[in-house]
Write a protein that holds these residues in place. Sequence first.
Motif, PDB file in Angstrom:
ATOM      1  N   ASP A  87       0.894  -0.777   0.117  1.00 35.38           N
ATOM      2  CA  ASP A  87       0.036   0.019   0.147  1.00 35.38           C
ATOM      3  C   ASP A  87       0.743   1.045  -0.242  1.00 35.38           C
ATOM      4  O   ASP A  87       2.208   1.264   1.392  1.00 35.38           O
ATOM      5  CB  ASP A  87      -1.564   0.192   1.048  1.00 35.38           C
ATOM      6  CG  ASP A  87      -1.784   0.622   1.188  1.00 35.38           C
ATOM      7  OD1 ASP A  87      -3.571   0.963   0.863  1.00 35.38           O
ATOM      8  OD2 ASP A  87      -1.855   2.308   1.409  1.00 35.38           O
ATOM      9  N   SER A  91       2.546   0.684   3.531  1.00 35.92           N
ATOM     10  CA  SER A  91       3.620  -0.671   3.142  1.00 35.92           C
ATOM     11  C   SER A  91       4.624   0.239   3.246  1.00 35.92           C
ATOM     12  O   SER A  91       5.889  -0.543   2.212  1.00 35.92           O
ATOM     13  CB  SER A  91       2.801  -1.516   2.594  1.00 35.92           C
ATOM     14  OG  SER A  91       2.463  -2.003   2.996  1.00 35.92           O
ATOM     15  N   HIS A 105      -3.003   2.028   5.678  1.00 34.19           N
ATOM     16  CA  HIS A 105      -3.396   1.822   4.289  1.00 34.19           C
ATOM     17  C   HIS A 105      -4.331   2.481   4.092  1.00 34.19           C
ATOM     18  O   HIS A 105      -5.669   3.451   5.187  1.00 34.19           O
ATOM     19  CB  HIS A 105      -3.564   0.375   4.980  1.00 34.19           C
ATOM     20  CG  HIS A 105      -2.916  -0.482   5.061  1.00 34.19           C
ATOM     21  ND1 HIS A 105      -2.033  -1.051   3.977  1.00 34.19           N
ATOM     22  CD2 HIS A 105      -1.406  -0.552   5.915  1.00 34.19           C
ATOM     23  CE1 HIS A 105      -1.040  -2.230   4.385  1.00 34.19           C
ATOM     24  NE2 HIS A 105      -0.555  -1.766   5.468  1.00 34.19           N
TER      25      HIS A 105
END
Length: 472
Positions: A87, A91, A105
């Motif tokens: 993401d 991430s 996220h």
Amino acid sequence: MGQDAPTRAVVLGGSIAGLFAARVLADAYDEVRIVDRDTLVGTKGPRRHAPQGRHINGLLARGQQIMEELFPGLTKQILDYGVPGGDLSGSCRWFFGGRRLKQQHAGLVTLGARRPVLEFHIRERVEKIPNVVFTEQHDILGLVTTADRGTVTGVRVQRRGTKTEKVIEADLVVDATGRGSRTPVWLEELGYGAVPEERKKIDLVYVTQHFRLREGADPFGDDVAINPVAFPGNPRGAVFVRTDGGELELTTYGLLGDHPPTDQAGLYEWLKTLPSKDVYNAIRYADPVDEPTAFRFPTTVRRQYEKLTRFPAGLLVTGDAITCFNPVYAQGMSVAALSAMTMRQHLHSGAAPEPTDYFRDLAHDVIDPPWEMTNTVDLTFPGVKGNRTFQVRMAQKYLKRVQVAATRDGKVTAAYMRAAGLVDRPEALMRPGMVLRVLAKSLFGPSPESGVHANWAPAAAVTPVIEERRAA
């Protein structure tokens, strides 16, 4: 071509922009022919005439969404190939002003695919479209027009290694040849005048190298990327991602003459100076698998076709052939995808698209938002020449508040990444609720922990690569 003959669109250039254009054109024309200087079909590695293929090329969240719309299931296919995914907001480890943003996220898919791998998978899908044909290893010589030069009717090409020229007739020609596009020259030769341009010198150089982590070392954790972004206090940055084949791809860059070296020892020292220590601490436990490779990008360029009062029928331009953004923002491929969707909107009722309408919509709906957003950021660097209007200065001040607020609030990070990922227009950050959130969260400055950089070390006994090389 005659009225009773099958219709044909010719796409000049077979990179990402050309492939997206070919996909939408295939729905409107009997034949779509892609012409390129390289061998395309079956190529999985960097191509000779696509030098940026050796460096990181990110597909932003909106680009991925369009890719999936045009090629259903392709994202899963790429992930199944072994490309890491995550993401963009949750991430990826982002550092702005040397401060780490709080991750959250946001449903923004990001893929760690190398440019040649991504291009291969998209091209493979395009190859399966029955009415798409590839004409490889051909140089593009120029346009063919009607006697009054009012309509483009084809393109002159020549197979590489020969001196025989031929004409490919077309109802529509789309220039997707990138930064080196000859359309401005062709238009002047045809009497249409000079294409207005906006240029900004950034004197950027970036260096890319691939690595493989030693067993027992994983500094990324659940993240797919570590991205310290250059800022006026430190005009150096990097994008460091997990990629296919279990390797890591690192592109580090410097602006305004402050350029990374290409010798290994010098590059290691350079990485120490980035706005985050996370990249260097990770590199310590990663073996190089190739040599550092440099790429120079002196200026951003925007060709303003929408300002021309006359333009020949039967010709469109897309991708980097219109606008070359500062590549550190990774907007090029996603803007190419958005441009293809604009092109699709103008392919209606079997009629040829009206170029002036296409360029107008492309400028307003696709190019203006990312161009203005990145222009605002580029002009924060004192050495970049440009018009710092009151509006630009206010946007810079607010953007800095957004970045500060994002060190404390993942929802601000998510909103910021939705705009940076081209999912939302930049104005979304100015909605009243978001403005209040940004002002409240930035009131006391960056989060204290945002300035603490990872002092990561593997749990197991893993010899640091850099120290090992020095000892040798």
